[in-house]
Design a protein around this motif. Structure first.
Motif, short mmCIF file in Angstrom:
data_model
loop_
_atom_site.label_atom_id
_atom_site.label_comp_id
_atom_site.label_asym_id
_atom_site.label_seq_id
_atom_site.Cartn_x
_atom_site.Cartn_y
_atom_site.Cartn_z
N ALA A 188 -24.42 19.35 -20.50
CA ALA A 188 -24.40 17.98 -21.02
C ALA A 188 -25.71 17.66 -21.75
N PHE A 189 -26.82 18.12 -21.19
CA PHE A 189 -28.12 17.90 -21.82
C PHE A 189 -28.17 18.59 -23.18
N ALA A 190 -27.77 19.85 -23.23
CA ALA A 190 -27.80 20.61 -24.49
C ALA A 190 -26.91 19.95 -25.54
N GLU A 191 -25.77 19.45 -25.13
CA GLU A 191 -24.87 18.76 -26.06
C GLU A 191 -25.54 17.50 -26.61
N SER A 192 -26.23 16.75 -25.75
CA SER A 192 -26.90 15.53 -26.21
C SER A 192 -28.04 15.86 -27.17
N VAL A 193 -28.73 16.97 -26.92
CA VAL A 193 -29.80 17.39 -27.84
C VAL A 193 -29.21 17.74 -29.20
N MET A 194 -28.08 18.44 -29.21
CA MET A 194 -27.44 18.81 -30.48
C MET A 194 -26.96 17.57 -31.23
N ARG A 195 -26.41 16.60 -30.52
CA ARG A 195 -25.95 15.37 -31.17
C ARG A 195 -27.12 14.59 -31.78
N LEU A 196 -28.22 14.54 -31.05
CA LEU A 196 -29.41 13.87 -31.58
C LEU A 196 -29.91 14.59 -32.83
N ASP A 197 -29.98 15.91 -32.76
CA ASP A 197 -30.44 16.68 -33.92
C ASP A 197 -29.54 16.45 -35.13
N LEU A 198 -28.22 16.44 -34.92
CA LEU A 198 -27.29 16.17 -36.03
C LEU A 198 -27.50 14.79 -36.62
N ALA A 199 -27.72 13.80 -35.77
CA ALA A 199 -27.96 12.44 -36.26
C ALA A 199 -29.26 12.36 -37.06
N LEU A 200 -30.29 13.03 -36.57
CA LEU A 200 -31.57 13.04 -37.28
C LEU A 200 -31.44 13.75 -38.62
N ARG A 201 -30.79 14.89 -38.63
CA ARG A 201 -30.60 15.62 -39.89
C ARG A 201 -29.69 14.83 -40.84
N GLY A 202 -28.71 14.13 -40.28
CA GLY A 202 -27.85 13.30 -41.12
C GLY A 202 -28.62 12.19 -41.81
N LEU A 203 -29.53 11.55 -41.06
CA LEU A 203 -30.36 10.51 -41.66
C LEU A 203 -31.27 11.12 -42.72
N GLN A 204 -31.83 12.27 -42.42
CA GLN A 204 -32.70 12.94 -43.38
C GLN A 204 -31.93 13.25 -44.67
N THR A 205 -30.70 13.71 -44.54
CA THR A 205 -29.88 14.01 -45.71
C THR A 205 -29.60 12.74 -46.51
N LYS A 206 -29.31 11.64 -45.82
CA LYS A 206 -29.07 10.38 -46.53
C LYS A 206 -30.31 9.95 -47.32
N LEU A 207 -31.47 10.11 -46.72
CA LEU A 207 -32.70 9.74 -47.42
C LEU A 207 -32.92 10.63 -48.64
N VAL A 208 -32.72 11.93 -48.48
CA VAL A 208 -32.88 12.86 -49.60
C VAL A 208 -31.87 12.54 -50.70
N ASP A 209 -30.62 12.30 -50.30
CA ASP A 209 -29.60 11.95 -51.30
C ASP A 209 -29.98 10.70 -52.07
N THR A 210 -30.52 9.72 -51.37
CA THR A 210 -30.90 8.48 -52.04
C THR A 210 -32.00 8.73 -53.07
N VAL A 211 -32.96 9.57 -52.71
CA VAL A 211 -34.03 9.89 -53.65
C VAL A 211 -33.51 10.69 -54.84
N CYS A 212 -32.64 11.65 -54.55
CA CYS A 212 -32.19 12.58 -55.59
C CYS A 212 -31.03 12.06 -56.43
N LEU A 213 -30.22 11.18 -55.89
CA LEU A 213 -28.99 10.80 -56.57
C LEU A 213 -28.96 9.38 -57.11
N VAL A 214 -30.02 8.62 -56.86
CA VAL A 214 -30.05 7.22 -57.30
C VAL A 214 -31.25 7.01 -58.21
N ASP A 215 -31.01 6.34 -59.33
CA ASP A 215 -32.09 6.00 -60.24
C ASP A 215 -32.94 4.91 -59.59
N PRO A 216 -34.24 5.16 -59.43
CA PRO A 216 -35.07 4.18 -58.73
C PRO A 216 -35.25 2.87 -59.48
N LEU A 217 -35.12 2.88 -60.78
CA LEU A 217 -35.32 1.67 -61.55
C LEU A 217 -34.11 0.74 -61.48
#
Length: 183
Positions: free
Chosen positions: A112-141
């Motif tokens: 159960a602990f290992a599963e919770s660690v994996m879920r947290l890691d996926l959520a963190l990486r998901g947020l990181q991907t959203k941030l990268v996508d926002t920088v790379c795919l959206v015109d800042p102006l």
């Protein structure tokens, strides 16, 4: 999705900061595993009810919750907070079990602990991907999708249309003399 040009530096810093937070959590996890597996020094902060705030990631994470620029990702942050609490609750449970019986925690607790660690890691990486996508795919102006993101979305829509057999529509608009407006 209208953002100012100053928003992009925040996102670039947020991506780097998030990586620091993820690495901090990995170091904590390594120390916890060492304590559980090798019987090295016990981690006193694990037993605390607010252990999720005491670890390096917790310090990093809770310092960012009040930063206005993070408001757009509030749902992601709340999910990460909840998952992080579950990780620490699982660690606390295993540590208590380990101290009670003087040996490694049972497999079910660890699973159960290992599963919770994996879920947290996926959520963190998901947020990181959203941030990268926002920088790379959206015109800042203008805050609208750039050409790269438009091509990606058109490809996704084309694939959806091919799979479903349903029609699709595309609406485009051209602004005359936009350069003079832009300048």
């Amino acid at each position: 999705m209208n953002r100012s040009a100053q928003y992009t530096p925040f996102l670039a810093k947020a991506i780097r900061d998030l990586d620091v937070g993820i690495n901090s959590h990995a170091r904590w996890l390594s120390a916890f595993h060492q304590a559980m597996i090798c019987g090295s020094e016990q981690m006193d902060d694990v037993a605390s009810a607010d252990a999720h705030r005491l670890c390096g990631f917790g310090h990093w994470f809770h310092d960012r919750l009040d930063i206005a620029e993070w408001a757009e990702w509030k749902d992601d942050l709340e999910k990460i907070d909840a998952l992080h609490r579950v990780v620490h609750a699982g660690a606390r449970g295993m540590m208590k079990e380990n101290r009670k019986i003087g040996q490694a925690a049972c497999a079910g607790l660890y699973e159960a602990f290992a599963e919770s660690v994996m879920r947290l890691d996926l959520a963190l990486r998901g947020l990181q991907t959203k941030l990268v996508d926002t920088v790379c795919l959206v015109d800042p102006l203008t805050g609208v999708w750039n050409r790269s993101s438009m091509q990606q979305r058109l490809g996704e829509e084309y694939n959806r249309m091919q799979r479903s057999g349903q029609p699709s529509a595309l609406c485009m608009m051209d602004l005359d003399h936009f350069k003079s407006i832009n300048d």
